[in-house]
Design an enzyme around this catalytic site. Sequence first.
Site, short mmCIF file in Angstrom:
data_model
loop_
_atom_site.label_atom_id
_atom_site.label_comp_id
_atom_site.label_asym_id
_atom_site.label_seq_id
_atom_site.Cartn_x
_atom_site.Cartn_y
_atom_site.Cartn_z
N LYS A 251 0.85 -1.20 0.00
CA LYS A 251 0.00 0.00 0.00
C LYS A 251 0.89 1.25 0.00
O LYS A 251 1.71 1.43 0.89
CB LYS A 251 -0.92 0.00 1.23
CG LYS A 251 -1.72 1.29 1.41
CD LYS A 251 -2.64 1.25 2.64
CE LYS A 251 -3.30 2.61 2.91
NZ LYS A 251 -4.15 2.63 4.12
N ASP A 256 -2.65 10.23 3.82
CA ASP A 256 -4.05 9.85 3.97
C ASP A 256 -4.78 10.87 4.84
O ASP A 256 -4.70 10.82 6.07
CB ASP A 256 -4.13 8.44 4.60
CG ASP A 256 -5.57 7.95 4.74
OD1 ASP A 256 -6.48 8.61 4.20
OD2 ASP A 256 -5.77 6.90 5.39
N LYS A 263 -10.22 12.83 8.32
CA LYS A 263 -9.73 12.37 9.62
C LYS A 263 -9.68 13.54 10.60
O LYS A 263 -9.55 14.69 10.17
CB LYS A 263 -8.31 11.82 9.46
CG LYS A 263 -8.21 10.46 8.81
CD LYS A 263 -6.79 9.96 8.82
CE LYS A 263 -6.69 8.60 8.15
NZ LYS A 263 -7.38 7.54 8.91
N ASP A 274 1.56 6.22 5.71
CA ASP A 274 0.59 5.29 5.11
C ASP A 274 1.13 4.62 3.84
O ASP A 274 0.40 3.88 3.18
CB ASP A 274 -0.73 6.04 4.84
CG ASP A 274 -1.96 5.16 4.98
OD1 ASP A 274 -1.83 4.07 5.57
OD2 ASP A 274 -3.03 5.55 4.49
N ASP A 333 -12.27 7.18 3.71
CA ASP A 333 -11.07 6.91 4.52
C ASP A 333 -10.68 5.43 4.48
O ASP A 333 -9.59 5.06 4.91
CB ASP A 333 -11.30 7.37 5.96
CG ASP A 333 -10.01 7.52 6.74
OD1 ASP A 333 -8.93 7.48 6.11
OD2 ASP A 333 -10.08 7.68 7.97
N GLU A 335 -9.55 3.81 2.08
CA GLU A 335 -9.01 3.94 0.73
C GLU A 335 -7.95 2.88 0.41
O GLU A 335 -7.75 2.55 -0.76
CB GLU A 335 -8.41 5.34 0.53
CG GLU A 335 -6.95 5.54 1.00
CD GLU A 335 -6.74 5.33 2.49
OE1 GLU A 335 -7.72 5.42 3.25
OE2 GLU A 335 -5.60 5.07 2.90
N ARG A 337 -7.86 -0.35 0.87
CA ARG A 337 -8.43 -1.53 0.21
C ARG A 337 -8.84 -1.22 -1.23
O ARG A 337 -8.85 -2.09 -2.09
CB ARG A 337 -9.59 -2.08 1.04
CG ARG A 337 -10.70 -1.08 1.25
CD ARG A 337 -11.61 -1.47 2.41
NE ARG A 337 -11.09 -1.05 3.71
CZ ARG A 337 -11.71 -1.26 4.86
NH1 ARG A 337 -12.86 -1.89 4.90
NH2 ARG A 337 -11.17 -0.85 6.00
N1 BES Z 1 -4.37 4.41 6.94
C1 BES Z 1 -5.53 4.16 7.71
C2 BES Z 1 -5.32 3.12 8.80
C3 BES Z 1 -4.60 3.59 10.02
C4 BES Z 1 -5.22 4.40 10.94
C5 BES Z 1 -3.33 3.14 10.29
C6 BES Z 1 -4.55 4.79 12.09
C7 BES Z 1 -2.68 3.51 11.44
C8 BES Z 1 -3.29 4.34 12.34
C9 BES Z 1 -6.65 3.64 6.79
O1 BES Z 1 -6.66 4.15 5.50
C10 BES Z 1 -7.93 4.04 7.42
O2 BES Z 1 -8.18 5.22 7.52
N2 BES Z 1 -8.73 3.07 7.86
C11 BES Z 1 -9.94 3.34 8.52
C12 BES Z 1 -10.97 2.37 8.02
C13 BES Z 1 -12.37 2.69 8.46
C14 BES Z 1 -12.86 3.95 7.80
C15 BES Z 1 -13.28 1.52 8.12
C16 BES Z 1 -9.72 3.18 10.02
O3 BES Z 1 -9.03 2.25 10.42
O4 BES Z 1 -10.22 4.01 10.77
ZN ZN Z 2 -4.85 4.77 4.75
MN MN Z 3 -7.71 5.99 5.37
#
Ligand code: BES
Ligand code: ZN
Ligand code: MN
Length: 513
Positions: A251, A256, A263, A274, A333, A335, A337
């Site tokens: 990835k 992000d 966020k 990220d 968010d 994104e 996947r």
């Molecule tokens: N890059 C983030 C995941 C992440 C968040 C990694 C905090 C490390 C610390 C990912 O793109 C994301 O935002 N995932 C969301 C998914 C949700 C919207 C279903 C998450 O984990 O909040």
């Molecule tokens: Zn992300």
């Molecule tokens: Mn995200």
Amino acid sequence: MDFQLKTLTVAQAAAEKSDVLIVLVGSAPITSKDPLSVLAASARKAGDLPDKAGKLLGLYRPEDVVAGRVVLAAIGDGKPASVRTGVVAAVNAAKAQAPKRVTLAFAQPADGAAVAAAVTAAADASYVYTTTKSKAEPRSIRQLTVGVADAGAVSAAFDEARATVRGIELAKEWGNRPANHATPTLLGEAAKELAKLPNVKCEVLGPKEVEKLGMGSFAAVAQGSAQPLRFIVLRYHGAPRSQAPVVLVGKGITFDTGGVSLKPAAEMDEMKFDMCGAASVLGTFRALGDIQPAINVVGLIPSCENMNDGRAVKPGDVVTSMSGQTIEVLNTDAEGRLILCDALTYAKRFEPAAVIDIATLTGACVIALGGVRSGLFASDDTLAAALEAAGEASQDRCWRMPLDDDYAEGLKSNFADVANIAGRAGGAITAAKFLQRFTSDFAWAHLDIAGTAWKSGAAKGSTGRPVGLLVSYLMGRAGSADAAGKADGAKAKSGKKAGKAAAAPAGKTRTEK
Ligand code: BES
Ligand code: ZN
Ligand code: MN
């Protein structure tokens, strides 16, 4: 930092020209009669050097030692984890004097795993990020000499560890760079740089080519950014072309923001990390280029920013992935996947022996496993077991998580084939279930490194994980491919042509499929 391996007794290590001498002392009785060993034995007896990994005793200008400072460091049972603890403590203590040359000597016999642990731990403890500092003080250590009783016996492990360190440090560098110094374009250039290594090739695709491939999901994430997306294809060829490759998918979200599903502001800077999955793929290729093992590996990196903009993808938008499946983007968010699914579909064309994606995918994985183990999800038990073993061997551990189909319930959509989020519960698993929909053609594993790829707080910075795990896994495969290759050679002589199935690491590939 330059690493060297030498056959040295403690007495010979004392005669080495260096600024600091670190002597690693294990639990076994110290029997050598040289002055330092005698000193270590009496300190142990007096209780001044307890037999517990990480305990230290500092000496200043001891007699008969060239180095001005000596650190005796306990390494307990001498197993890799204890060696790591001892070496990290000793190097941290030695750092205060900004030594240029360090000798690290084992007082007792050490195996390859112990030597590898010492090399990676010393590198980790002395690493310094400098790229965007105007008056950077780089790592002081120029040369690290590792002294063991029999260098010949551990030289392969030492070489592999040194290459792994180069890979880890490349991954740290790109992970640590701020997003304006690590754009998708710059990542593409870093990948091209790797193609200078023997047997490494690189191709970088841009927006037009990605659109032509039908990667509508990946393109949708990128469309809100002023930075053009990049799709990086790396190849390492160390085995005959007929041998099915392992495909690594990283990835590469260089920043992000969450997109329209923005966020919160606190700690959003950490979303520059990220792209640590992508960085781990670059790092692994750096190591492969050094080691030149007899395997084939493909690296795929979808890279873009996830931004909030007038052109950005919106909650509720339906996009069409390269697989043909339509996806309702309920949360912009989620994104990672969306870019990974198209890269996974692209992976099929390599007829891979296995596909492993590496991603800072979910906050839920941080809650589940913290910063100790990466989340491992796999559709194939043989592949899962090999990755778990590689994690243990490299001390870059992971923990297998479930993939029951019941977890996919929440991904149903009224307006597309699948939604990109389910509820909050089991978020790391539902993300993996989403990815799994794009992996039906090959053995697949997914590493969620959201908790392990970087550290927050005062020690904020990339860890370079899971380069150690990946290199260890690939080296394991190269070993078994070697054996299969020899068997195939025998078959070829008997008149049969060594076709694809035969040339691949036979048994393993079939069980993984
Ligand atoms: N890059 C983030 C995941 C992440 C968040 C990694 C905090 C490390 C610390 C990912 O793109 C994301 O935002 N995932 C969301 C998914 C949700 C919207 C279903 C998450 O984990 O909040
Ligand atoms: Zn992300
Ligand atoms: Mn995200």
